[in-house]
Enzyme design. Structure first.
Site: not given
Length: 240
Positions: A75, A78, A80, A219
């Site tokens: 990831g 973008d 962090i 989540y």
């Protein structure tokens, strides 16, 4: 009159004694409060020293020698993840960036190489793909001495919803991205770290992991898994 005067003196004396005892009790309470404030202040100060001073001193050390020459950031295009990649590159570590968008990967890799003069490698991968994607990742990092792994990739609901309102795609995204990717990436790189007896793994979780989150239960559960998986990883590494 003499009797009344003596009674008053006796009563006044008793009140003074009780007041003195109360004063002594309040003094003890005050000392306890002051002690707690002093301890809390000291802890906060030491924490600030650790975060802002010792971290700067550590950043002066050679990360390549301490951990290894390559870092993986998932990831990484973008937020962090991108900042982790930039900070590690600033410390001289070569970066393997993993994300879905080849355009973003290429742009971020070029920015990092131009600014920090390190090597980069991009791996275009959609972590929602499940088990099948990890053969590709394993092949892409073959021969690389991975010193750091930053498991940053994650997904969450677009909006709070009840479980029965979620599509199967959303449910499997949370399982594959938030849980599967973290576990499998650790599985891929941890053996070489243990063999060299050096390396570091950063698993990013969330404050949502501390308990059930209404209307976002999948989540929060997946983030709890990330936290528990991290604790188990640390324990296993310590035992090894």
């Amino acid at each position: 009159m003499a009797v009344a005067s003596d009674s008053f003196r006796l009563l006044a004396g008793e009140l003074i004694k009780k007041t003195e005892r109360l004063r002594d009790m309040l003094a003890v309470v005050g000392l306890i409060v002051m002690g707690k404030v002093a301890v809390d202040t000291s802890i906060a100060f030491l924490s600030a020293v650790r975060i802002f001073l010792l971290s700067k001193l550590r950043s002066l050390s050679n990360f390549k020698e301490k951990y290894g020459p390559w870092a993986i950031v998932t990831g990484a295009t973008d937020g962090i993840g991108k900042e982790y990649a930039r900070e590690l590159a600033r410390l001289g570590v070569n970066i393997i960036l993993m994300s879905r968008s080849i355009e973003k990967l290429t742009r971020v890799a070029q920015e990092i190489e131009a600014e920090f003069h390190v090597e980069t490698q991009v791996v275009q991968v959609d972590f929602s793909g499940g088990r099948s994607i990890f053969d590709k990742i394993s092949e892409a990092i073959r021969g690389k001495e991975i010193g750091l792994l930053v498991n940053n990739v994650g997904v969450m609901y677009e909006m709070p919803m009840e479980l029965c309102e979620l599509s199967q795609d959303v449910i499997w995204q949370h399982v594959n991205i938030n849980m599967g990717s973290l576990t499998m990436m650790c599985w891929l790189v941890l053996p070489q770290m243990l063999e060299r007896r050096r390396g570091a793994i950063v698993n990013l979780s969330s404050s949502s992991s501390v308990g059930p989150l209404p209307y976002m239960n999948i989540y929060s559960a997946s983030k709890s898994f990330e936290f528990i998986d991290l604790c188990g990883l640390l324990l296993a590494s310590a035992v090894s």
